[in-house]
Design a protein around this motif. Structure first.
Motif, short mmCIF file in Angstrom:
data_model
loop_
_atom_site.label_atom_id
_atom_site.label_comp_id
_atom_site.label_asym_id
_atom_site.label_seq_id
_atom_site.Cartn_x
_atom_site.Cartn_y
_atom_site.Cartn_z
N HIS A 78 0.57 7.12 -7.76
CA HIS A 78 0.42 5.90 -6.95
C HIS A 78 1.44 4.84 -7.37
O HIS A 78 2.05 4.18 -6.53
CB HIS A 78 -1.01 5.37 -7.11
CG HIS A 78 -1.35 4.24 -6.18
ND1 HIS A 78 -2.64 3.99 -5.77
CD2 HIS A 78 -0.59 3.28 -5.60
CE1 HIS A 78 -2.65 2.93 -4.96
NE2 HIS A 78 -1.42 2.48 -4.86
N HIS A 97 0.82 -1.22 0.00
CA HIS A 97 0.00 0.00 0.00
C HIS A 97 0.85 1.27 0.00
O HIS A 97 0.30 2.37 0.16
CB HIS A 97 -0.96 0.01 1.19
CG HIS A 97 -2.15 -0.87 1.01
ND1 HIS A 97 -3.12 -0.62 0.05
CD2 HIS A 97 -2.54 -2.01 1.65
CE1 HIS A 97 -4.05 -1.56 0.12
NE2 HIS A 97 -3.72 -2.42 1.08
N LYS A 122 3.01 4.18 -1.94
CA LYS A 122 2.79 4.83 -3.23
C LYS A 122 4.08 5.47 -3.73
O LYS A 122 4.89 5.96 -2.95
CB LYS A 122 1.69 5.89 -3.12
CG LYS A 122 0.31 5.32 -2.80
CD LYS A 122 -0.75 6.42 -2.80
CE LYS A 122 -2.13 5.85 -2.52
NZ LYS A 122 -3.18 6.90 -2.55
N ASP A 182 -2.73 -5.89 -7.13
CA ASP A 182 -3.81 -5.91 -6.15
C ASP A 182 -4.89 -4.89 -6.49
O ASP A 182 -6.09 -5.19 -6.45
CB ASP A 182 -3.23 -5.63 -4.76
CG ASP A 182 -4.27 -5.75 -3.66
OD1 ASP A 182 -5.16 -6.61 -3.75
OD2 ASP A 182 -4.19 -4.96 -2.69
N VAL A 183 -4.48 -3.67 -6.85
CA VAL A 183 -5.45 -2.62 -7.18
C VAL A 183 -6.25 -3.00 -8.42
O VAL A 183 -7.47 -2.82 -8.48
CB VAL A 183 -4.76 -1.26 -7.36
CG1 VAL A 183 -5.73 -0.22 -7.94
CG2 VAL A 183 -4.20 -0.76 -6.04
N ALA A 193 1.39 -3.95 -5.65
CA ALA A 193 0.46 -2.82 -5.52
C ALA A 193 -0.45 -2.71 -6.72
O ALA A 193 -1.68 -2.64 -6.59
CB ALA A 193 1.24 -1.52 -5.32
N GLU A 222 -2.51 7.67 -12.58
CA GLU A 222 -1.71 7.40 -11.38
C GLU A 222 -0.28 6.96 -11.71
O GLU A 222 0.49 6.64 -10.80
CB GLU A 222 -2.40 6.32 -10.54
CG GLU A 222 -3.71 6.78 -9.91
CD GLU A 222 -3.51 7.88 -8.89
OE1 GLU A 222 -2.44 7.93 -8.26
OE2 GLU A 222 -4.42 8.71 -8.73
N LEU A 263 -10.26 -3.35 -8.06
CA LEU A 263 -11.17 -2.48 -8.80
C LEU A 263 -12.03 -3.27 -9.78
O LEU A 263 -13.19 -2.92 -10.02
CB LEU A 263 -10.37 -1.42 -9.57
CG LEU A 263 -9.66 -0.36 -8.72
CD1 LEU A 263 -8.87 0.59 -9.61
CD2 LEU A 263 -10.64 0.41 -7.84
#
Length: 395
Positions: free
Chosen positions: A361, A302, A304, A330-331, A327, A357, A335
């Motif tokens: 991110h 998590h 960034k 997983d995102v 990261a 991002e 989503l």
């Protein structure tokens, strides 16, 4: 493909000199000794046998006692094959423990008997045409037959194998049988570790009413991105095995927070954030390389790229590459999946977010590789879809 085979045939038209033979043996025994992945061990063994006897193809067959089958996952020119344990000449060699040596398969009474009996042969399964053939059984350290080498079609002008070729392949089989036992034990240990890690990862996801397929997808996405970034296959495998543990810390998050359908309060969000530290603390003291990687993933997935993530507020390359890869994996999956607090996003919406991002991110290079690997990533998403999983569960 045909041109490549023609070039290969031209290059290998002569038997190896003693010096060349020693080099092949030393090179491949070193590769096999240093390899952990079973598939690549088998491929090294097949390549070693092919080069030693100057064959067109060489296959390493393994005996599956439980299923009473001979199988090969790695073979020149074919994908995985499975045949009944008594089928064909490889089955005969394994059953009798005796080598088989044939100059012209389709003019050989024994081979023609196999064909006429209806027994499966690799030629029937693959459409390949066998001429010269050698099959050499190999044994483990207890002397039990565990499989065999099959060399097919000599590439010299004579196009037949010699007694010396049989000696060479017997030497390769003797070494391979004993080395394979060690490689399979290592593989069994790592497969057990992987199963435990997946199960532990699923525990964290199931508590938040998500499916075990989430951790499978994140693992496969992470592997594809790692390979696309130029990581070695060995390191990509480590990340693939470790990434299912990214949310293991959720086991300690209260249900009232973990399963809340609405927006979290600031205090609840801090509790949710703590799963990264909890997971890290669970794993950080392990000396196993897979669990060490899992500790990094749990801790940093998590964070960034711009330094505004948690728990440490790391930025840029301060974040371990495992964390940066997991990261985005997983995102993407979060989503694209229905969650207790939201509906799944459309693909275009996710991709537009990733573009926005990029450099915020997410690591820009990781985003670029993600986009390059997107067709394969979508294949994985379809293969491990939650719909397929749910379809298998009875009402």
């Amino acid at each position: 493909m045909h041109e490549e085979q023609a070039i290969d045939t031209e290059r290998k038209k002569n038997d190896l000199s003693p010096e060349q033979m020693l080099k092949v043996i030393f090179d491949y025994t070193a590769k096999i000794a240093n390899e952990r992945n079973l598939d690549r061990v088998l491929m090294h063994m097949a390549d070693m046998g092919r080069e030693m006897v100057v064959a067109d193809r060489c296959t390493v067959w393994l005996l599956d006692q439980q299923k009473q089958e001979l199988w090969t996952k790695v073979a020149h020119g074919v994908s995985e094959l499975r045949i009944p344990v008594g089928a064909g000449l490889v089955g005969l060699a394994v059953a009798t423990g005796k080598p088989i040596f044939i100059d012209d398969a389709y003019n050989n009474d024994e081979y023609r008997h196999v064909l006429s009996s209806g027994a499966l042969t690799t030629d029937q399964l693959t459409g390949y045409r066998t001429k010269a053939l050698m099959v050499i059984p190999f044994r483990n350290n207890e002397g039990e037959i565990t499989g065999c080498y099959q060399a097919v079609n000599k590439l010299t002008e004579q196009q037949v194998f010699s007694a010396m070729d049989m000696e060479y392949l017997t030497l390769a089989a003797s070494y391979s049988g004993k080395s394979l036992e060690s490689a399979m034990l290592t593989n069994e240990i790592e497969e057990t570790q992987k199963e435990i890690i997946f199960t532990m990862g699923e525990i964290g996801e199931i508590r938040s009413k998500e499916t075990g397929n989430h951790v499978k997808r994140v693992a496969e996405y992470s592997y594809l991105i790692a390979v696309g970034l130029g990581m070695s296959l060995e390191e990509a495998d480590v990340l693939k095995m470790a990434s299912p543990m990214h949310d293991i810390g959720k086991v300690a998050i209260p249900d009232a927070v973990l399963k809340k359908p609405g927006k979290l309060t600031d205090e609840e969000f801090k509790i949710m954030q703590s799963h990264t530290m909890i997971g890290y603390n669970l794993l950080k003291n392990s000396n196993r390389h897979i669990l060490k990687a899992a500790a990094i993933v749990a801790h940093q997935h998590h964070e960034k790229w711009n330094g505004r993530g948690y728990p440490q507020g790391l930025a840029g390359e301060e974040i371990h590459i495992y964390g940066r890869i997991t990261a985005i994996a997983d995102v993407f999956d979060a989503l694209g999946s229905d969650r207790v607090y939201k509906k799944a996003w459309e693909l275009d919406r996710i991709l537009n977010l990733f573009k926005e991002e990029r450099g915020q991110h997410f690591d820009p290079q990781v985003v670029d590789v993600f986009m390059e690997q997107l067709p394969k990533i979508l294949e994985v998403r379809d293969l491990y879809s939650d719909e397929i999983l749910n379809a298998d569960v009875p009402e």
